[in-house]
Write a protein that holds these residues in place. Structure first.
Motif, mmCIF file in Angstrom:
data_model
loop_
_atom_site.group_PDB
_atom_site.id
_atom_site.type_symbol
_atom_site.label_atom_id
_atom_site.label_comp_id
_atom_site.label_asym_id
_atom_site.label_seq_id
_atom_site.Cartn_x
_atom_site.Cartn_y
_atom_site.Cartn_z
ATOM 1 N N VAL A 114 -13.421 -5.376 -0.111
ATOM 2 C CA VAL A 114 -12.102 -5.900 0.734
ATOM 3 C C VAL A 114 -12.467 -6.643 1.750
ATOM 4 C CG1 VAL A 114 -10.526 -4.699 2.425
ATOM 5 C CG2 VAL A 114 -10.971 -3.444 0.363
ATOM 6 N N VAL A 115 -12.047 -8.009 1.691
ATOM 7 C CA VAL A 115 -12.390 -8.932 2.683
ATOM 8 C C VAL A 115 -11.061 -9.370 3.601
ATOM 9 C CG1 VAL A 115 -13.093 -11.310 2.934
ATOM 10 C CG2 VAL A 115 -13.886 -9.970 0.904
ATOM 11 N N GLY A 150 -14.162 -16.296 5.561
ATOM 12 C CA GLY A 150 -13.700 -15.217 4.693
ATOM 13 C C GLY A 150 -13.378 -15.502 3.347
ATOM 14 N N LEU A 151 -12.611 -16.520 3.029
ATOM 15 C CA LEU A 151 -12.552 -17.070 1.662
ATOM 16 C C LEU A 151 -13.960 -17.385 0.923
ATOM 17 C CD1 LEU A 151 -10.763 -18.188 -0.527
ATOM 18 C CD2 LEU A 151 -10.758 -20.426 0.681
ATOM 19 N N ALA A 158 -17.284 -8.768 -8.260
ATOM 20 C CA ALA A 158 -16.672 -7.870 -7.577
ATOM 21 C C ALA A 158 -14.970 -8.129 -7.851
ATOM 22 C CB ALA A 158 -17.053 -7.759 -6.304
ATOM 23 N N ALA A 159 -14.314 -7.152 -7.792
ATOM 24 C CA ALA A 159 -12.991 -7.020 -7.594
ATOM 25 C C ALA A 159 -12.629 -7.428 -6.226
ATOM 26 C CB ALA A 159 -11.988 -5.621 -8.302
ATOM 27 N N ILE A 160 -11.672 -8.328 -5.728
ATOM 28 C CA ILE A 160 -11.330 -8.612 -4.484
ATOM 29 C C ILE A 160 -10.145 -8.206 -4.154
ATOM 30 C CG2 ILE A 160 -11.130 -10.572 -2.640
ATOM 31 C CD1 ILE A 160 -14.011 -10.226 -3.908
ATOM 32 N N THR A 161 -10.207 -7.634 -2.691
ATOM 33 C CA THR A 161 -8.656 -7.278 -2.023
ATOM 34 C C THR A 161 -8.733 -8.226 -1.020
ATOM 35 O OG1 THR A 161 -8.473 -5.159 -2.809
ATOM 36 C CG2 THR A 161 -7.209 -5.668 -0.873
ATOM 37 N N ALA A 162 -8.024 -9.185 -0.959
ATOM 38 C CA ALA A 162 -7.944 -10.146 0.163
ATOM 39 C C ALA A 162 -7.170 -9.709 1.219
ATOM 40 C CB ALA A 162 -7.680 -11.422 -0.317
ATOM 41 N N ILE A 163 -7.327 -9.862 2.401
ATOM 42 C CA ILE A 163 -6.422 -9.458 3.483
ATOM 43 C C ILE A 163 -6.424 -10.292 4.566
ATOM 44 C CG2 ILE A 163 -6.156 -7.905 5.504
ATOM 45 C CD1 ILE A 163 -7.399 -5.410 3.689
ATOM 46 N N ASP A 164 -4.884 -10.998 4.820
ATOM 47 C CA ASP A 164 -4.898 -11.882 5.660
ATOM 48 C C ASP A 164 -3.398 -11.974 6.355
ATOM 49 O OD1 ASP A 164 -5.296 -14.181 7.634
ATOM 50 O OD2 ASP A 164 -6.890 -14.930 6.168
ATOM 51 N N LEU A 165 -3.054 -12.725 6.975
ATOM 52 C CA LEU A 165 -1.758 -12.994 7.500
ATOM 53 C C LEU A 165 -0.983 -13.632 6.244
ATOM 54 C CD1 LEU A 165 -2.398 -14.522 10.965
ATOM 55 C CD2 LEU A 165 -1.721 -12.240 10.695
ATOM 56 N N VAL A 219 -13.805 1.770 -2.415
ATOM 57 C CA VAL A 219 -14.111 0.508 -1.604
ATOM 58 C C VAL A 219 -15.645 0.399 -1.412
ATOM 59 C CG1 VAL A 219 -13.721 -0.842 0.432
ATOM 60 C CG2 VAL A 219 -11.885 0.386 -0.430
ATOM 61 N N ASP A 220 -16.257 -0.581 -2.063
ATOM 62 C CA ASP A 220 -17.654 -0.511 -2.298
ATOM 63 C C ASP A 220 -18.308 -1.556 -1.063
ATOM 64 O OD1 ASP A 220 -18.185 1.222 -4.635
ATOM 65 O OD2 ASP A 220 -17.042 -0.282 -5.503
ATOM 66 N N ILE A 221 -17.581 -2.607 -0.692
ATOM 67 C CA ILE A 221 -17.997 -3.598 0.247
ATOM 68 C C ILE A 221 -16.787 -4.001 1.074
ATOM 69 C CG2 ILE A 221 -18.651 -6.140 0.096
ATOM 70 C CD1 ILE A 221 -19.646 -5.739 -2.628
ATOM 71 N N ILE A 222 -17.087 -3.953 2.329
ATOM 72 C CA ILE A 222 -15.975 -4.147 3.339
ATOM 73 C C ILE A 222 -16.682 -5.312 4.298
ATOM 74 C CG2 ILE A 222 -14.834 -3.617 5.403
ATOM 75 C CD1 ILE A 222 -14.861 -0.725 4.464
ATOM 76 N N VAL A 223 -15.698 -6.373 4.210
ATOM 77 C CA VAL A 223 -16.207 -7.588 4.901
ATOM 78 C C VAL A 223 -15.239 -7.913 6.144
ATOM 79 C CG1 VAL A 223 -16.714 -9.976 5.029
ATOM 80 C CG2 VAL A 223 -17.355 -8.816 3.188
ATOM 81 N N ALA A 224 -15.676 -7.485 7.151
ATOM 82 C CA ALA A 224 -14.624 -7.462 8.634
ATOM 83 C C ALA A 224 -14.679 -8.875 9.160
ATOM 84 C CB ALA A 224 -14.977 -6.274 9.461
#
Length: 105
Positions: free
Chosen positions: A13-14, A22-23, A34-41, A78-83
């Motif tokens: 989750v990024v 972030g991108l 990795a499977a990616i969940t992208a969070i942004d505006l 969720v294995d990886i979190i990038v804040a």
């Protein structure tokens, strides 16, 4: 040094994944499997790969915590979190943004 790690089967989750650092991080994680969940505006997510799960969240909004639960949906973990999310106009310290109006401005 170029270290390549196999992240197949991992879920990342990024936040702030729509552009910039972030991108770049999300792209690198995806290249490693990795499977990616992208969070942004909302406006930042349109150009991302179709294989990525995209969730539009303003992380300073009152309902942000509830919406973040969507990030794990469909994955065992969720294995990886990038804040990485966040930006502050250069002319106003972030503490003043919250103190003056309690919201992003």
């Amino acid at each position: 040094m170029n270290v390549v790690q196999d992240l197949a089967g991992k879920h990342a989750v990024v936040t702030g994944a729509g552009r910039g650092l972030g991108l770049a991080i999300a792209e690198r994680l995806a290249r490693s499997g990795a499977a990616i969940t992208a969070i942004d505006l909302e406006g930042e997510l349109a150009e991302l790969p179709d294989s990525w799960k995209r969730i539009a969240i303003d992380l300073v909004a009152a309902n942000a915590q509830d919406r973040l639960a969507e990030a794990a949906a469909g994955h065992e973990s969720v294995d990886i979190i990038v804040a990485n999310a966040g930006s502050v106009p250069p002319w106003r310290p972030s503490i003043l943004l919250i103190a003056q109006n309690g919201t992003r401005s």
